[in-house]
Design a protein around this motif. Structure first.
Motif, PDB file in Angstrom:
ATOM      1  N   VAL A  81       0.846  -1.205   0.000  1.00 31.27           N
ATOM      2  CA  VAL A  81       0.000   0.000   0.000  1.00 31.27           C
ATOM      3  C   VAL A  81       0.880   1.253   0.000  1.00 31.27           C
ATOM      4  CG1 VAL A  81      -1.736   1.302   1.317  1.00 31.27           C
ATOM      5  CG2 VAL A  81      -1.986  -1.155   1.031  1.00 31.27           C
ATOM      6  N   ALA A  82       1.987   1.220   0.735  1.00 33.56           N
ATOM      7  CA  ALA A  82       2.917   2.358   0.725  1.00 33.56           C
ATOM      8  C   ALA A  82       3.462   2.562  -0.687  1.00 33.56           C
ATOM      9  CB  ALA A  82       4.057   2.111   1.705  1.00 33.56           C
ATOM     10  N   GLY A 125       1.281   6.691  -6.655  1.00 32.05           N
ATOM     11  CA  GLY A 125       0.151   7.609  -6.875  1.00 32.05           C
ATOM     12  C   GLY A 125       0.548   9.050  -6.622  1.00 32.05           C
ATOM     13  N   GLY A 126       1.332   9.275  -5.591  1.00 28.58           N
ATOM     14  CA  GLY A 126       1.803  10.627  -5.267  1.00 28.58           C
ATOM     15  C   GLY A 126       2.668  11.194  -6.382  1.00 28.58           C
ATOM     16  N   VAL A 144      -2.488  11.945 -12.968  1.00 32.92           N
ATOM     17  CA  VAL A 144      -3.798  11.620 -12.389  1.00 32.92           C
ATOM     18  C   VAL A 144      -4.177  12.715 -11.394  1.00 32.92           C
ATOM     19  CG1 VAL A 144      -3.572   9.101 -12.607  1.00 32.92           C
ATOM     20  CG2 VAL A 144      -2.746  10.241 -10.546  1.00 32.92           C
ATOM     21  N   GLN A 145      -5.464  12.796 -11.120  1.00 35.41           N
ATOM     22  CA  GLN A 145      -5.928  13.738 -10.103  1.00 35.41           C
ATOM     23  C   GLN A 145      -6.878  13.003  -9.170  1.00 35.41           C
ATOM     24  OE1 GLN A 145      -7.426  17.345 -12.011  1.00 35.41           O
ATOM     25  NE2 GLN A 145      -6.015  18.461 -10.676  1.00 35.41           N
ATOM     26  N   VAL A 197     -10.403  11.408  -0.290  1.00 31.00           N
ATOM     27  CA  VAL A 197     -10.772  10.048  -0.743  1.00 31.00           C
ATOM     28  C   VAL A 197      -9.552   9.137  -0.657  1.00 31.00           C
ATOM     29  CG1 VAL A 197     -11.513   8.700  -2.750  1.00 31.00           C
ATOM     30  CG2 VAL A 197     -12.646  10.867  -2.225  1.00 31.00           C
ATOM     31  N   ALA A 198      -8.409   9.663  -1.127  1.00 33.63           N
ATOM     32  CA  ALA A 198      -7.172   8.864  -1.119  1.00 33.63           C
ATOM     33  C   ALA A 198      -6.821   8.441   0.307  1.00 33.63           C
ATOM     34  CB  ALA A 198      -6.034   9.655  -1.737  1.00 33.63           C
ATOM     35  N   MET A 199      -6.962   9.361   1.266  1.00 42.54           N
ATOM     36  CA  MET A 199      -6.592   9.039   2.649  1.00 42.54           C
ATOM     37  C   MET A 199      -7.568   8.040   3.272  1.00 42.54           C
ATOM     38  SD  MET A 199      -4.966  12.399   4.418  1.00 42.54           S
ATOM     39  CE  MET A 199      -5.812  13.752   3.636  1.00 42.54           C
TER      40      MET A 199
END
Lengths: 64, 198
Positions: free
Chosen positions: B151-152, B158-159, B167-168, B173-175
């Motif tokens: 997940v990290a 993703g970051g 991507v946006q 939501v991401a958190m």
């Protein structure tokens, strides 16, 4: 590591579940030990040895 | 408690929620969002029941045996009220926020209500981890480790994609999805690791 756990369990007429109960572990753990998929920690190996009244090295044998 | 029993419980909840949705839509004339919420709950629980039905037999046998262990029984006893509390606090929190709370500290407090149940869940999970036998603990800790690392990795990637404007994703939501993703990857990893020792 090989072991004589199944042989000793059979000699006592215990099922995997009964041995698990005596060792305070799950039946899956006993199965993993017997099939050699998992090597026990030293405290568990001592518990097993004490239960069967044998020395650790007579139950758990190195691969070679 | 067995996996089959879980399946029946999920099915009953799904049918109950579906009945409420139908009653709300046709007889009680509830607003569309309330009917939609109960339909969503019904769909979610139905999916859960289907997943319980479709799990491989070896996994069902393993889970049923593990659920019979004293540590698992204590864990489940602790989990039922926690999950009920989580569901209720989530509904309450979302509903209160939607009503509009002008005070920022109070809004923060209300928004964080479901966190209490998750903290209690983590405490129960840690207690379970300490009580199970050494092989099960190895499987659990390895699964948690794999889930944390994967997940990290996903979030790091993703970051980077977000920074590169590829991507946006909404930050909130991401958190929120961190914990469900951890649980999902942990579950898959645990299944694979358990199979190794069967």
């Amino acid at each position: 590591m090989n072991n004589r756990l199944r042989e000793l369990r059979d000699a006592h007429g215990w099922s995997q579940g009964e041995l698990a109960e005596r060792l305070d572990v799950s039946r899956q753990t006993v199965n993993a030990l017997e099939t050699g998929k998992y090597d026990p920690s030293l405290p568990l190996a001592f518990r097993i040895a004490r239960l069967f009244g044998q020395a650790i090295e007579s139950i758990f044998l190195p691969e070679n | 408690m067995t996996l089959r029993r879980f399946m029946w419980i999920f099915l009953v909840v799904a049918l109950g929620a579906a009945a409420l949705a139908v009653a709300g839509r046709w007889w009680l004339h509830w607003p569309d969002d309330v009917v939609g919420m109960w339909t969503g709950i019904a769909a979610g629980y139905l999916l859960g029941a289907l997943l319980f039905l479709l799990v491989p037999r070896w996994w069902r046998t393993h889970c049923d045996e593990m659920y019979a262990q004293p540590a698992s029984r204590r864990y489940q006893r602790a989990m039922w009220p926690i999950m009920a509390g989580y569901a209720l606090s989530l509904f309450l929190s979302v509903w209160l926020i939607k009503q509009g709370i002008s005070s920022v500290p109070l809004r923060a407090l209300v928004a964080l209500l479901p966190v209490v149940a998750i903290a209690l869940f983590m405490r129960a999970a840690l207690r379970y981890l300490r009580e199970i036998d050494e092989l099960q603990r190895r499987i659990e800790t390895e699964s948690i480790g794999i889930a944390s690392l994967l997940v990290a990795l996903v979030y790091f990637a993703g970051g980077l994609l977000e920074k590169a404007k590829v991507v946006q994703v909404d930050a909130g939501v991401a958190m929120i999805w961190v914990f469900p993703l951890l649980c999902l990857v942990y579950g898959i990893a645990k299944m694979i690791l358990t199979k190794r020792y069967l």
